[in-house]
Design a protein around this motif. Structure first.
Motif, mmCIF file in Angstrom:
data_model
loop_
_atom_site.group_PDB
_atom_site.id
_atom_site.type_symbol
_atom_site.label_atom_id
_atom_site.label_comp_id
_atom_site.label_asym_id
_atom_site.label_seq_id
_atom_site.Cartn_x
_atom_site.Cartn_y
_atom_site.Cartn_z
ATOM 1 N N ASP A 4 2.563 -8.317 -0.036
ATOM 2 C CA ASP A 4 1.342 -7.655 0.412
ATOM 3 C C ASP A 4 1.604 -6.237 0.900
ATOM 4 N N THR A 5 2.763 -5.960 1.343
ATOM 5 C CA THR A 5 3.058 -4.644 1.909
ATOM 6 C C THR A 5 3.871 -3.771 0.980
ATOM 7 N N ASP A 6 4.128 -4.169 -0.227
ATOM 8 C CA ASP A 6 4.917 -3.401 -1.188
ATOM 9 C C ASP A 6 4.097 -2.207 -1.667
ATOM 10 N N PRO A 7 4.535 -0.971 -1.393
ATOM 11 C CA PRO A 7 3.773 0.220 -1.754
ATOM 12 C C PRO A 7 3.662 0.400 -3.273
ATOM 13 N N GLU A 8 4.675 -0.001 -4.023
ATOM 14 C CA GLU A 8 4.604 0.130 -5.477
ATOM 15 C C GLU A 8 3.532 -0.786 -6.060
ATOM 16 N N LEU A 9 3.379 -1.996 -5.503
ATOM 17 C CA LEU A 9 2.367 -2.941 -5.972
ATOM 18 C C LEU A 9 0.963 -2.402 -5.682
ATOM 19 N N GLU A 10 0.770 -1.840 -4.512
ATOM 20 C CA GLU A 10 -0.531 -1.273 -4.160
ATOM 21 C C GLU A 10 -0.858 -0.099 -5.066
ATOM 22 N N GLU A 11 0.132 0.725 -5.385
ATOM 23 C CA GLU A 11 -0.067 1.869 -6.264
ATOM 24 C C GLU A 11 -0.410 1.403 -7.681
ATOM 25 N N THR A 12 0.257 0.332 -8.139
ATOM 26 C CA THR A 12 -0.007 -0.215 -9.466
ATOM 27 C C THR A 12 -1.418 -0.796 -9.525
ATOM 28 N N GLU A 13 -1.842 -1.509 -8.489
ATOM 29 C CA GLU A 13 -3.193 -2.068 -8.436
ATOM 30 C C GLU A 13 -4.228 -0.959 -8.455
ATOM 31 N N ALA A 14 -4.001 0.075 -7.702
ATOM 32 C CA ALA A 14 -4.937 1.202 -7.645
ATOM 33 C C ALA A 14 -5.037 1.888 -9.001
ATOM 34 N N SER A 15 -3.917 2.061 -9.652
ATOM 35 C CA SER A 15 -3.947 2.729 -10.956
ATOM 36 C C SER A 15 -4.613 1.827 -12.006
ATOM 37 N N LEU A 16 -4.454 0.526 -11.895
ATOM 38 C CA LEU A 16 -5.090 -0.411 -12.817
ATOM 39 C C LEU A 16 -6.608 -0.389 -12.634
ATOM 40 N N VAL A 17 -7.066 -0.409 -11.393
ATOM 41 C CA VAL A 17 -8.499 -0.354 -11.103
ATOM 42 C C VAL A 17 -9.081 0.958 -11.610
ATOM 43 N N LYS A 18 -8.351 2.070 -11.384
ATOM 44 C CA LYS A 18 -8.801 3.391 -11.837
ATOM 45 C C LYS A 18 -8.900 3.423 -13.361
#
Length: 199
Positions: A4-18
């Motif tokens: 849940d706190t992995d910054p790369e995972l959050e960045e990947t999710e954000a780029s996927l949503v975008k």
């Protein structure tokens, strides 16, 4: 370290949503298709809650097994009060209860001209117009037309309940056993009257 706190995972999710948003909003066609998909998913998932209660009328009681003259058959046209909503059609000398097909044979149906009548000639000649009110022995039909009548008779016997026989003028009615009426599965057999010669 948790996922849940992995910054790369959050960045990947954000780029996927975008990326998904950019693809959907890139053309009006994609927007329309997305709205259609969302609407259909909503209807599929929540349709059962919106369905109205449909009151289904119980079917009228079956027509008593009997032979009929053309005059008696006319009562079962789906219109007269005596028929209680029942519709019968004769094909090749046999009478069938076609009430379950009333959207075809009932008032306003495409074959309503056959209701309470002998439909043999009409089926042989591909005409839904009512024919003569007199008994028709079909003797003037061509062999191909008689084959059509026999095919229609077979289709009716597979789909509808046999009521009895269409009587020729002066012919006596047969008797039917109560057991064959109660236990029938749509193909009740006619019982011949015993001949006096055989006794």
């Amino acid at each position: 370290m948790g996922l849940d706190t992995d910054p790369e995972l959050e960045e990947t999710e954000a780029s996927l949503v975008k990326w998904v948003w950019e693809e959907i909003s890139s053309s009006y066609l994609n927007i329309a298709l997305t709205l259609a998909i969302v609407y259909l998913l909503y209807k599929i998932l929540f349709q059962k809650e919106e369905e109205a209660v449909v009151n289904i009328e119980p079917p009228p009681p079956p027509v008593k097994k009997q032979d009929m003259t053309l005059q008696q058959l006319k009562v079962y046209d789906g219109l007269s009060e005596d028929c209680e909503g029942r519709i019968c059609v004769a094909v090749n000398g046999k009478i069938f209860d076609v009430t379950k097909g009333k959207r075809f044979y009932g008032p306003g149906g495409p074959y309503s001209g056959f209701a309470g009548r002998d439909a043999s000639r009409g089926l042989a000649t591909f005409s839904v117009e009512p024919v003569s009110d007199d008994y028709d022995d079909l003797s003037d039909l061509k062999p191909g037309e008689m084959e059509q009548v026999q095919e229609w008779e077979l289709q009716f016997s597979e789909k509808y309940e046999l009521v009895g026989k269409l009587l020729k003028p002066g012919e006596e009615a047969r008797s039917y056993s109560e057991e064959s009426s109660d236990e029938s599965d749509g193909g009740a057999e006619l019982l011949e009257k015993p001949d006096k010669k055989d006794e």
